[in-house]
Design a protein around this motif. Structure first.
Motif, PDB file in Angstrom:
ATOM      1  N   CYS A  89      -4.204  -0.418  -9.904  1.00 53.41           N
ATOM      2  CA  CYS A  89      -4.023   0.002  -8.508  1.00 53.41           C
ATOM      3  C   CYS A  89      -5.258   0.760  -8.024  1.00 53.41           C
ATOM      4  CB  CYS A  89      -2.791   0.899  -8.375  1.00 53.41           C
ATOM      5  SG  CYS A  89      -1.246   0.116  -8.847  1.00 53.41           S
ATOM      6  N   TYR A  90      -5.780   1.612  -8.884  1.00 56.14           N
ATOM      7  CA  TYR A  90      -6.961   2.405  -8.542  1.00 56.14           C
ATOM      8  C   TYR A  90      -8.163   1.496  -8.268  1.00 56.14           C
ATOM      9  CZ  TYR A  90     -10.838   5.669  -9.005  1.00 56.14           C
ATOM     10  OH  TYR A  90     -11.983   6.387  -8.789  1.00 56.14           O
ATOM     11  N   ARG A  91      -8.384   0.509  -9.140  1.00 59.02           N
ATOM     12  CA  ARG A  91      -9.504  -0.415  -8.943  1.00 59.02           C
ATOM     13  C   ARG A  91      -9.339  -1.187  -7.629  1.00 59.02           C
ATOM     14  NH1 ARG A  91     -12.103   2.087 -12.396  1.00 59.02           N
ATOM     15  NH2 ARG A  91     -12.376   1.328 -14.511  1.00 59.02           N
ATOM     16  N   GLN A  92      -8.116  -1.616  -7.360  1.00 58.60           N
ATOM     17  CA  GLN A  92      -7.863  -2.350  -6.126  1.00 58.60           C
ATOM     18  C   GLN A  92      -8.129  -1.449  -4.918  1.00 58.60           C
ATOM     19  OE1 GLN A  92      -3.854  -3.873  -5.642  1.00 58.60           O
ATOM     20  NE2 GLN A  92      -4.592  -5.564  -4.394  1.00 58.60           N
ATOM     21  N   GLY A  93      -7.649  -0.229  -4.986  1.00 57.29           N
ATOM     22  CA  GLY A  93      -7.877   0.714  -3.887  1.00 57.29           C
ATOM     23  C   GLY A  93      -9.355   0.993  -3.665  1.00 57.29           C
ATOM     24  N   ALA A  94     -10.099   1.169  -4.764  1.00 59.13           N
ATOM     25  CA  ALA A  94     -11.535   1.436  -4.656  1.00 59.13           C
ATOM     26  C   ALA A  94     -12.269   0.253  -4.027  1.00 59.13           C
ATOM     27  CB  ALA A  94     -12.104   1.754  -6.035  1.00 59.13           C
ATOM     28  N   ALA A  95     -11.889  -0.957  -4.405  1.00 57.35           N
ATOM     29  CA  ALA A  95     -12.519  -2.148  -3.830  1.00 57.35           C
ATOM     30  C   ALA A  95     -12.210  -2.240  -2.337  1.00 57.35           C
ATOM     31  CB  ALA A  95     -12.047  -3.403  -4.561  1.00 57.35           C
ATOM     32  N   LEU A  96     -10.976  -1.961  -1.980  1.00 61.15           N
ATOM     33  CA  LEU A  96     -10.589  -2.007  -0.573  1.00 61.15           C
ATOM     34  C   LEU A  96     -11.307  -0.927   0.236  1.00 61.15           C
ATOM     35  CD1 LEU A  96      -6.852  -2.786  -1.219  1.00 61.15           C
ATOM     36  CD2 LEU A  96      -8.420  -4.257   0.093  1.00 61.15           C
ATOM     37  N   MET A  97     -11.543   0.219  -0.363  1.00 60.89           N
ATOM     38  CA  MET A  97     -12.310   1.278   0.301  1.00 60.89           C
ATOM     39  C   MET A  97     -13.724   0.785   0.591  1.00 60.89           C
ATOM     40  SD  MET A  97     -10.755   4.193   0.939  1.00 60.89           S
ATOM     41  CE  MET A  97     -12.085   5.392   0.952  1.00 60.89           C
ATOM     42  N   LEU A  98     -14.340   0.155  -0.390  1.00 60.46           N
ATOM     43  CA  LEU A  98     -15.692  -0.367  -0.217  1.00 60.46           C
ATOM     44  C   LEU A  98     -15.738  -1.390   0.916  1.00 60.46           C
ATOM     45  CD1 LEU A  98     -18.572  -0.199  -1.386  1.00 60.46           C
ATOM     46  CD2 LEU A  98     -17.935  -2.026  -2.956  1.00 60.46           C
ATOM     47  N   LEU A  99     -14.652  -2.145   1.050  1.00 57.44           N
ATOM     48  CA  LEU A  99     -14.556  -3.154   2.104  1.00 57.44           C
ATOM     49  C   LEU A  99     -14.072  -2.571   3.443  1.00 57.44           C
ATOM     50  CD1 LEU A  99     -13.032  -6.007  -0.068  1.00 57.44           C
ATOM     51  CD2 LEU A  99     -15.367  -5.886   0.830  1.00 57.44           C
ATOM     52  N   LYS A 100     -13.851  -1.255   3.443  1.00 53.13           N
ATOM     53  CA  LYS A 100     -13.408  -0.527   4.637  1.00 53.13           C
ATOM     54  C   LYS A 100     -12.028  -0.964   5.142  1.00 53.13           C
ATOM     55  CE  LYS A 100     -18.099   0.596   6.304  1.00 53.13           C
ATOM     56  NZ  LYS A 100     -18.492   1.180   5.099  1.00 53.13           N
ATOM     57  N   ASP A 101     -11.190  -1.440   4.223  1.00 52.60           N
ATOM     58  CA  ASP A 101      -9.803  -1.767   4.553  1.00 52.60           C
ATOM     59  C   ASP A 101      -8.965  -0.570   4.102  1.00 52.60           C
ATOM     60  OD1 ASP A 101      -7.200  -2.659   4.829  1.00 52.60           O
ATOM     61  OD2 ASP A 101      -7.546  -4.577   3.810  1.00 52.60           O
ATOM     62  N   TYR A 102      -9.011   0.471   4.928  1.00 59.81           N
ATOM     63  CA  TYR A 102      -8.417   1.747   4.527  1.00 59.81           C
ATOM     64  C   TYR A 102      -6.900   1.715   4.454  1.00 59.81           C
ATOM     65  CZ  TYR A 102     -13.189   3.098   5.568  1.00 59.81           C
ATOM     66  OH  TYR A 102     -14.558   3.161   5.596  1.00 59.81           O
ATOM     67  N   VAL A 103      -6.267   0.923   5.289  1.00 56.36           N
ATOM     68  CA  VAL A 103      -4.803   0.821   5.244  1.00 56.36           C
ATOM     69  C   VAL A 103      -4.373   0.248   3.886  1.00 56.36           C
ATOM     70  CG1 VAL A 103      -2.772  -0.316   6.236  1.00 56.36           C
ATOM     71  CG2 VAL A 103      -4.528   0.641   7.744  1.00 56.36           C
ATOM     72  N   SER A 104      -4.971  -0.878   3.506  1.00 58.30           N
ATOM     73  CA  SER A 104      -4.618  -1.513   2.229  1.00 58.30           C
ATOM     74  C   SER A 104      -5.040  -0.643   1.048  1.00 58.30           C
ATOM     75  CB  SER A 104      -5.273  -2.894   2.124  1.00 58.30           C
ATOM     76  OG  SER A 104      -4.800  -3.734   3.151  1.00 58.30           O
ATOM     77  N   ALA A 105      -6.167   0.055   1.194  1.00 59.53           N
ATOM     78  CA  ALA A 105      -6.620   0.955   0.122  1.00 59.53           C
ATOM     79  C   ALA A 105      -5.586   2.061  -0.095  1.00 59.53           C
ATOM     80  CB  ALA A 105      -7.975   1.559   0.466  1.00 59.53           C
ATOM     81  N   CYS A 106      -5.093   2.626   0.984  1.00 56.96           N
ATOM     82  CA  CYS A 106      -4.074   3.676   0.872  1.00 56.96           C
ATOM     83  C   CYS A 106      -2.828   3.147   0.179  1.00 56.96           C
ATOM     84  CB  CYS A 106      -3.715   4.233   2.257  1.00 56.96           C
ATOM     85  SG  CYS A 106      -5.000   5.262   2.994  1.00 56.96           S
TER      86      CYS A 106
END
Length: 142
Positions: A89-106
């Motif tokens: 989950c953490y890796r997925q969230g970090a990748a989504l943060m890098l992609l600026k998809d903050y909703v999905s990252a959260c």
């Protein structure tokens, strides 16, 4: 019967090779040579495609290289393999943060936090993602 013996005989060789590639990957990460590390993890994955830790490690390499899309693909596969693993989950969230998809990252980070509320790294990443989400929503509202 001969085929079965050959298969059993090959297993320890593969395990040794996998361990060797993992070790080389770790050494490369420690040297901040993330591209080589990703290559070593890929080699290990060729021998053991069902090892979620290899996907997680390669996802980390892609993150450090700024390759959000590749990091997300690996993190997503990792999470499908081990849905109850907070690090996935953490890796997925970090990748989504890098992609600026903050909703999905959260969402991904919150899933990880629910699985392991004691993990400070996940908690901090979730706080950061929520902060970025607030900022992005306030700037898009202007």
């Amino acid at each position: 019967m001969a085929i079965r013996i050959a298969t059993l005989k090959d297993k320890p060789v593969n395990r040794r090779k996998i361990a060797e590639f993992k070790s080389l990957g770790l050494e490369a990460v420690e040297k901040k040579d993330y591209l080589s590390a990703a290559g070593f993890y890929s080699e290990a994955m060729d021998l053991d495609p069902d090892d979620a830790t290899l996907l997680s490690n390669r996802s980390l390499c892609w993150l450090y290289l700024g390759e959000g899309g590749k990091a997300l693909v690996d993190a997503h596969k990792c999470r499908k393999m081990r849905p109850d693993w907070p690090k996935a989950c953490y890796r997925q969230g970090a990748a989504l943060m890098l992609l600026k998809d903050y909703v999905s990252a959260c969402e991904a980070l919150f899933d990880g936090f629910k699985l392991d509320p004691e993990d400070v790294e996940i908690e901090n990443a979730l706080r950061e993602a929520l902060e970025f989400l607030k900022v992005s929503q306030s700037t898009s509202a202007n």
